[in-house]
Scaffold this motif. Structure first.
Motif: not given
Ligand code: SF4
Length: 346
Positions: A3-4, A6-7, A10-11, A146, A178, A201-202, A204-205
């Protein structure tokens, strides 16, 4: 973990930086010069320097042919001049060892003067699309927050762990996006103070955000051991009264009332007689009190002395006898008050 990356990708595509003068090129020379200039220096400061440098030294050959003084003149005002000297030395090495062709492997690039592992990675990612992790100061800040990693990030064991983490986070595709995303996040949102977590973008985690540890991460560099200083403070007691002495106006605790101070190892009864005009009887010392100043640590041995006689021939300027309660209420340094409060409890 997946996820890290990919997020971040996209950001970066939507919100990242896309038009800096060293972007949209695969020229390893331009990328290299920008990476070196950006070390310890903000983007806004670097841009005009980068443009002037590129105009005067458009490629490795022109940089190698220039004399060092001229390279340094183009660096003047950017600071950390070893970076410019190393750039020049590396340009000469590329001419000699690689016939002017910028090397293409991480290993070769990493051996050039002034190019560490992270800079070599950034060059191979942006110039050649190779999958390599970066770990500069900004990235260390993002990763420690993070993933909630404790310990000063430049301490070897912590740094090794961060490199492993950075390797494990690499995406299968879009390595340039990335890598640029990591740089952009650290430079624009996950800043040292007041990070903009709501736009991150990260978020949530993010462990630091979830656990309220953002101010503690990354862990700061451990402070050097403070110098230690030991003194004895005389606790002169007559009935319920204690002798206080006014401290000189300058120096620590300037102008406050305190206990008479004696250097470690001095004969305390002799000092009491000669300096204070007091005949005394030695009592058992009280436990050590330690006080930490910003620049040193002070260990105080409180030494009680029972007053036997006041010698009239010694002048007693700046001294006052107060009963214990009044003494505690006087303008005292905190550790001295602590000593007085502890009297009789030991
Ligand atoms: S949520 Fe905040 S602290 Fe966490 S990585 Fe994003 S900006 Fe940094």
């Amino acid at each position: 973990m997946a996820d890290f990356a990919q997020q971040l990708i996209e950001w970066q595509q939507q919100h990242g930086r896309h038009s800096l003068p060293w972007q949209n090129t695969q020229d390893p020379y331009r990328i290299w010069v920008s990476e070196i200039m950006l070390q310890q220096t903000q983007v806004a400061t670097v841009v005009p320097y980068f443009q002037r440098f590129m105009t005067r030294f458009p490629d490795v050959a022109s940089l190698a042919q220039a004399d060092e003084d001229e390279v340094l003149r183009h660096w003047s005002g950017l600071g950390y001049y070893s970076r410019a000297r190393n750039l020049h030395a590396a340009a000469l090495a590329i001419m000699q060892q690689y016939h002017g062709e910028f090397p293409q492997t991480h290993e070769q690039i990493n051996t050039l003067p002034g190019i560490g592992r992270s800079t070599a990675s950034a060059i191979t990612v942006f110039a050649y699309g190779q999958s390599q992790p970066i770990l500069d100061g900004n990235v260390k800040r993002v990763l420690t927050r993070c993933f909630g990693i404790e310990g000063w990030p430049s301490q070897p064991a912590v740094e090794k762990r961060l490199w492993k983490l950075a390797e494990s986070l690499l995406p299968k595709a879009d390595i340039q996006c990335y890598t640029q995303g990591l740089m952009d996040l650290g430079a624009t949102l996950c800043t040292r103070s007041k990070p903009q977590c709501d736009n991150c973008p990260v978020r949530k985690n993010c462990v630091a955000r979830k656990e309220g540890r953002i101010p503690q991460l990354p862990t700061p560099k451990p402070r050097k051991a403070l110098p230690e200083c030991e003194i004895v403070m005389l606790l002169l007691i007559a009935d319920n009264e204690i002798l206080l002495e006014k401290r000189p106006a300058s120096g620590i605790w300037g102008g406050l009332w305190s206990l008479p101070e004696v250097a470690m190892g001095e004969n305390v009864q002799l000092v009491a007689r000669q300096r204070l005009g007091l005949e005394t009887k030695l009592l058992p010392a009280l436990p050590l009190v330690t006080h930490t100043f910003t620049h040193f640590r002070l260990h105080i041995t409180p030494q009680p002395l029972q007053l036997l006689k006041i010698l009239p021939e010694v002048r007693q300027n700046g001294l006052v006898w107060l009963d214990k309660e009044d003494a505690i209420g006087a303008a005292l340094p905190a550790p001295i008050r602590k000593i007085l409060l502890g009297m009789g409890t030991n």
